[in-house]
Write a protein that holds these residues in place. Structure first.
Motif, PDB file in Angstrom:
ATOM      1  N   ALA A 201       0.820  -1.215   0.000  1.00  0.00           N
ATOM      2  CA  ALA A 201       0.000   0.000   0.000  1.00  0.00           C
ATOM      3  C   ALA A 201       0.855   1.268   0.000  1.00  0.00           C
ATOM      4  O   ALA A 201       0.522   2.245  -0.683  1.00  0.00           O
ATOM      5  N   TYR A 202       1.966   1.254   0.756  1.00  0.00           N
ATOM      6  CA  TYR A 202       2.734   2.489   0.940  1.00  0.00           C
ATOM      7  C   TYR A 202       4.063   2.512   0.181  1.00  0.00           C
ATOM      8  O   TYR A 202       4.791   3.499   0.228  1.00  0.00           O
ATOM      9  N   LYS A 203       4.364   1.445  -0.509  1.00  0.00           N
ATOM     10  CA  LYS A 203       5.520   1.383  -1.402  1.00  0.00           C
ATOM     11  C   LYS A 203       6.832   1.651  -0.654  1.00  0.00           C
ATOM     12  O   LYS A 203       6.907   1.532   0.556  1.00  0.00           O
ATOM     13  N   GLY A 204       7.892   1.994  -1.425  1.00  0.00           N
ATOM     14  CA  GLY A 204       9.207   2.161  -0.833  1.00  0.00           C
ATOM     15  C   GLY A 204       9.635   3.613  -0.719  1.00  0.00           C
ATOM     16  O   GLY A 204       8.930   4.537  -1.155  1.00  0.00           O
ATOM     17  N   LEU A 205      10.827   3.810  -0.122  1.00  0.00           N
ATOM     18  CA  LEU A 205      11.463   5.122  -0.015  1.00  0.00           C
ATOM     19  C   LEU A 205      12.783   5.074  -0.776  1.00  0.00           C
ATOM     20  O   LEU A 205      13.469   4.049  -0.778  1.00  0.00           O
ATOM     21  N   TYR A 206      13.138   6.184  -1.393  1.00  0.00           N
ATOM     22  CA  TYR A 206      14.317   6.242  -2.252  1.00  0.00           C
ATOM     23  C   TYR A 206      15.230   7.344  -1.732  1.00  0.00           C
ATOM     24  O   TYR A 206      14.820   8.505  -1.583  1.00  0.00           O
ATOM     25  N   PHE A 207      16.499   7.005  -1.453  1.00  0.00           N
ATOM     26  CA  PHE A 207      17.466   7.924  -0.855  1.00  0.00           C
ATOM     27  C   PHE A 207      18.555   8.272  -1.867  1.00  0.00           C
ATOM     28  O   PHE A 207      19.139   7.381  -2.491  1.00  0.00           O
ATOM     29  N   THR A 208      18.847   9.565  -1.990  1.00  0.00           N
ATOM     30  CA  THR A 208      19.900  10.016  -2.898  1.00  0.00           C
ATOM     31  C   THR A 208      20.724  11.117  -2.221  1.00  0.00           C
ATOM     32  O   THR A 208      20.322  11.671  -1.193  1.00  0.00           O
ATOM     33  N   CYS A 209      21.873  11.423  -2.826  1.00  0.00           N
ATOM     34  CA  CYS A 209      22.717  12.554  -2.415  1.00  0.00           C
ATOM     35  C   CYS A 209      23.055  13.390  -3.640  1.00  0.00           C
ATOM     36  O   CYS A 209      23.181  12.849  -4.741  1.00  0.00           O
ATOM     37  N   ASP A 210      23.234  14.691  -3.440  1.00  0.00           N
ATOM     38  CA  ASP A 210      23.712  15.523  -4.542  1.00  0.00           C
ATOM     39  C   ASP A 210      25.160  15.159  -4.862  1.00  0.00           C
ATOM     40  O   ASP A 210      25.961  14.911  -3.956  1.00  0.00           O
ATOM     41  N   PRO A 211      25.536  15.139  -6.140  1.00  0.00           N
ATOM     42  CA  PRO A 211      26.937  14.907  -6.503  1.00  0.00           C
ATOM     43  C   PRO A 211      27.770  16.147  -6.216  1.00  0.00           C
ATOM     44  O   PRO A 211      27.218  17.232  -5.983  1.00  0.00           O
TER      45      PRO A 211
END
Length: 459
Positions: A201-211
């Motif tokens: 129902a709530y799916k995943g979370l995606y984590f990134t950083c600025d280059p």
């Protein structure tokens, strides 16, 4: 210092430029009455160029049960390497009664730092902008390989509030939009009591950083223990399990790392893949650019030597095959200890019923194998691969071309010793973004394999 169409580079035209050899004459009359004619031997040594290309090792940094990686590093040698992480989350406890009229007071993620990688001391403690996005799908264990999270798989509006600045020295706290928390509080009792239904129902979370800024070198890769990282919602609500109760505050806890973390990585160094012999070969950690042993050129080199010597390859026994990877000291010698790979050992891709894994060759467990250890006094890496070379000599060329076990990358490895059995296990180091360099085949001090062998001969 992940699969690509197979190339080979040309063998140098003169056989003498590819190998040198020497033979030790044996007095065949010694013990003649005690040794069968079939086992009278000729013993010798030979030295061969190690045919190295440069190639990305694909599909590294995918599903991980314990750790998530995100960050970015740009170097002069390799360009930009970018790391992102996707993971599911779900309630830690079942049977939660959220009452009514719940209001989110605060929602945040706390992630436990496990380690990080930098390529220069000046990058210690640098600030990085961290972003969290909601995904349009949950992390599925069928998405096993690298770069299976596409641009359409997440909503390109971050849910963390303001700027999340991270210096890489402690745990990471990320404050999220309260509207996201309010949506979570709308979960049904059925969803709250079922990890599977909540995740779907709530799916995943995606984590990134600025280059790093355009044209700037540096950066950091951060490693977090997602299996012990959590999302917290501090809420105020009206209890409904008894009349007359005052509103109260409580904290809901959601676990990250449910059904693994999907770690993604991309490398600009893929454009540097080459089949041309080079004077120096830069080596990139994790899923980046690596020296690749061309199995067909190695097979042809060995076959040419066998033919020149007039041997029957079925009667050649390899006693020891040691490879040497010379390197030159960098201007800053401390880089050898701090940033170079400490082991470089041939690894190949092994398939099980559903996945591919990179493992060191089984030779790594042979007696007295230095396992690709760096020798800081003599300036080379060395290790043994005797049984593998024996198989290459014995196999048909068509088998070498088609069998993936002969496709070998020189990769950093790590050793782990069991406190219970005292046994040592070697595995690929896919968690450290290291950067190093060895001499290439075009260098006068080139990489090579040296063998000690015996030839079984009739009397």
């Amino acid at each position: 210092m992940q699969f690509k169409a197979f190339f080979r580079y040309l063998i140098l035209p003169a056989a003498a430029s590819l190998l040198t050899y020497s033979c030790i004459t044996v007095d065949k009359t010694l013990g003649d009455s005690n040794v069968s004619n079939d086992y009278l031997m000729q013993v010798g040594t030979a030295k061969f160029h190690l045919p190295l290309q440069t190639k990305i090792a694909d599909s590294l940094q995918a599903l991980n049960a314990s750790y998530g990686y995100f960050g970015a590093v740009r170097t002069k040698e390799f360009g930009l390497a970018n790391f992102t992480c996707a993971t599911n989350f779900s309630p830690v406890y079942t049977g939660m009664n959220l009452g009514k009229d719940a209001v989110v007071k605060k929602i945040y993620i706390s992630m436990l730092l496990s380690g990080n990688s930098i390529t220069d001391k000046s990058q210690e403690g640098i600030t990085q902008n961290v972003h969290v996005y909601r995904m349009n799908k949950y992390v599925d264990t069928t998405d096993k390989y690298n770069n299976m999270v596409t641009s359409s798989d997440y909503i390109h509006t971050q849910i963390n509030t303001g700027s999340t600045i991270y210096t890489g020295t402690d745990s990471l706290t990320i404050y999220l939009d309260k509207n996201f928390g309010a949506e979570i509080l709308k979960a049904t009792d059925e969803q709250l009591d079922s990890t599977t239904k909540f995740v779907k129902a709530y799916k995943g979370l995606y984590f990134t950083c600025d280059p790093p800024a355009a044209g700037a070198y540096g950066g950091r890769v951060n490693k977090f223990a997602v299996s012990t990282s959590y999302l917290y919602i501090i809420m105020n609500f009206q209890p409904t399990w008894k009349s007359g109760l005052a509103r109260k505050d409580t904290t809901l806890i959601f676990a990250l790392g449910v059904d693994y973390a999907q770690n993604e990585s991309t490398y600009q160094s893929k454009a540097l893949e080459s089949v041309t012999p080079q004077q120096y070969i830069d080596i990139e950690g994790m899923g980046g650019l690596k020296p690749y042993i061309d199995p067909l050129v190695l097979k042809d080199t060995l076959d040419n030597w066998v033919a020149k010597m007039g041997y029957d390859k079925k009667r050649i026994l390899i006693s020891r095959a040691t490879y040497y990877l010379p390197y030159e000291l960098p201007t800053d010698e401390s880089r050898i200890t701090n940033y170079y790979q400490q082991y470089l050992y041939p690894c190949n891709k092994v398939a099980d019923t559903t996945s591919y894994y990179y493992y060191p060759l089984s030779d790594v467990y042979s007696t007295s194998n230095t396992a690709g250890t760096i020798n800081r006094s003599l300036y080379y890496y060395s290790g043994q691969m005797s049984s593998t070379l024996q198989k290459i000599i014995n196999a048909d060329r068509s088998t070498i071309a088609s069998d993936k076990k002969y496709k070998m990358w020189l990769m950093p490895i790590v050793s782990t010793t069991s406190s219970y059995s005292s046994s040592t296990t070697f595995s690929l180091d896919a968690t450290t973004y290291s950067i190093g360099q060895i001499n290439g085949p075009a260098n006068t001090n080139y990489p090579y394999i040296e063998i000690v062998y015996a030839v079984l001969k009739d009397k």
